[in-house]
Design an enzyme around this catalytic site. Structure first.
Site, PDB file in Angstrom:
ATOM      1  N   ARG A  16       0.848  -1.190   0.000  1.00 13.79           N
ATOM      2  CA  ARG A  16       0.000   0.000   0.000  1.00 13.79           C
ATOM      3  C   ARG A  16       0.886   1.244   0.000  1.00 13.79           C
ATOM      4  O   ARG A  16       2.107   1.168   0.081  1.00 13.79           O
ATOM      5  CB  ARG A  16      -0.923   0.007   1.220  1.00 13.79           C
ATOM      6  N   ASP A  37       5.812  -7.620   1.492  1.00 11.72           N
ATOM      7  CA  ASP A  37       5.167  -6.932   2.606  1.00 11.72           C
ATOM      8  C   ASP A  37       4.699  -7.981   3.609  1.00 11.72           C
ATOM      9  O   ASP A  37       4.595  -9.172   3.262  1.00 11.72           O
ATOM     10  CB  ASP A  37       3.957  -6.116   2.115  1.00 11.72           C
ATOM     11  N   ASP A  60       9.055 -10.417   6.009  1.00 16.04           N
ATOM     12  CA  ASP A  60       9.452  -9.689   7.209  1.00 16.04           C
ATOM     13  C   ASP A  60      10.894  -9.251   6.996  1.00 16.04           C
ATOM     14  O   ASP A  60      11.803 -10.088   6.950  1.00 16.04           O
ATOM     15  CB  ASP A  60       9.335 -10.597   8.432  1.00 16.04           C
ATOM     16  N   ASN A  87      11.815   0.269   0.889  1.00 17.47           N
ATOM     17  CA  ASN A  87      10.724   1.191   1.187  1.00 17.47           C
ATOM     18  C   ASN A  87      10.050   0.890   2.530  1.00 17.47           C
ATOM     19  O   ASN A  87       9.523   1.801   3.172  1.00 17.47           O
ATOM     20  CB  ASN A  87       9.691   1.117   0.053  1.00 17.47           C
ATOM     21  N   TYR A 152      12.334   7.540  14.923  1.00 14.28           N
ATOM     22  CA  TYR A 152      12.187   7.503  13.468  1.00 14.28           C
ATOM     23  C   TYR A 152      13.320   8.282  12.794  1.00 14.28           C
ATOM     24  O   TYR A 152      13.931   7.816  11.827  1.00 14.28           O
ATOM     25  CB  TYR A 152      10.824   8.099  13.087  1.00 14.28           C
ATOM     26  N   LYS A 156      16.306   7.018  10.126  1.00  8.52           N
ATOM     27  CA  LYS A 156      16.438   7.562   8.770  1.00  8.52           C
ATOM     28  C   LYS A 156      17.774   8.269   8.562  1.00  8.52           C
ATOM     29  O   LYS A 156      18.321   8.258   7.452  1.00  8.52           O
ATOM     30  CB  LYS A 156      15.269   8.502   8.480  1.00  8.52           C
ATOM     31  N   THR A 187       0.024   9.195   2.767  1.00 14.61           N
ATOM     32  CA  THR A 187      -0.029   7.734   2.726  1.00 14.61           C
ATOM     33  C   THR A 187      -0.737   7.233   3.976  1.00 14.61           C
ATOM     34  O   THR A 187      -0.925   7.989   4.937  1.00 14.61           O
ATOM     35  CB  THR A 187       1.385   7.120   2.684  1.00 14.61           C
TER      36      THR A 187
END
Length: 252
Positions: A16, A37, A60, A87, A152, A156, A187
């Site tokens: 998605r 996914d 996974d 991603n 997070y 990144k 998203t």
């Protein structure tokens, strides 16, 4: 228009959102795609909608065996592997003092170590195919500090650094490695975001980005059109990381 004819790509977190947009665009540009996914229902439905050019694998990204299985599907079904798009990620936004060490560790394990596992796993099949392109989806939070993004953001920033080291080490094998840094993109990961003109007025372009816009950049970095680009970090954030922005008073 970027041409991906003849390319075989593995896109993680592609059931998605941004990953799905990438898978759809890649197929429309001529690529074969393995959609990976943990979301099986959505992933299988997307693969079916894309026809013979796509396969779904439950994956996974924290598991080396799952990485090997996903790569094996790409090679068995489509003959090789040219592109990896890292991603898949998980997201949280909360103050540092409210973030438990276990949560911090979990986000690093998925967003950073998961991508590291994938890079290691694809080197041999990509080198065997004559080279390839790895596109790591970092974030605007990997270019500058953001409040409430300690876990997070750390993941990144780490992915940004890993990209550069991988580009140095894998370049002699014909493997390019670049990072993409999306800003606010509408998203399912951030369901509060809206779209359209004025949807994000505090950045220069004053709107939220769309998954397909990120997909276009990823497709370019996956393609031969970017054959001399490696170790780059490309922001796609509506100008958010360019500097301080003052919202204009249009009524003045």
């Amino acid at each position: 228009m970027v041409d991906l004819a003849g390319k075989v790509a593995l896109i993680t977190g592609a059931a998605r959102g941004q990953g799905a947009a990438e898978a759809e665009l890649f197929v429309s540009r001529g690529a074969k795609v393995v959609i990976s996914d943990v979301l099986e229902t959505e992933g299988k439905a997307l693969a079916e909608s894309l026809g013979d050019a796509a396969r779904f694998v439950r994956h996974d990204i924290t598991d080396d065996n799952d990485w090997n299985a996903a790569i094996a599907v790409a090679v068995a079904e489509f003959g090789k592997l040219d592109v990896l798009v890292n991603n898949a990620a998980i997201y949280t936004a909360k103050p540092l003092v409210d973030t438990a060490p276990e949560e911090f560790d979990r986000i690093l394990r998925v967003n950073l170590v998961g991508a590291f596992r994938g890079i290691r796993a694809v080197v041999e099949p990509m080198a065997r195919a004559g080279g390839g392109s790895i596109v790591n989806i970092s974030s605007q939070a990997g270019l500058e500090g953001l409040l409430r993004h300690s876990a997070y953001g750390a993941s990144k920033w780490g992915l940004r650094g890993l990209t550069k080291t991988a580009a140095l080490e894998l370049g002699p094998q014909g493997i390019r490695v670049n990072s993409v840094h999306p800003g606010p993109i509408a998203t399912p990961m951030v369901p509060t975001l809206t779209t359209g003109p004025g949807s994000f007025p505090t950045l220069p372009l004053q709107r939220t980005g769309l998954p397909v816009e990120v997909a276009e950049l990823v497709a370019f970095l996956a393609s031969d059109a970017s054959a001399y680009i490696s170790g780059a970090e490309v922001a796609i954030d509506g100008g958010l990381a360019a500097g301080k922005f003052i919202v204009p008073d249009l009524g003045a």
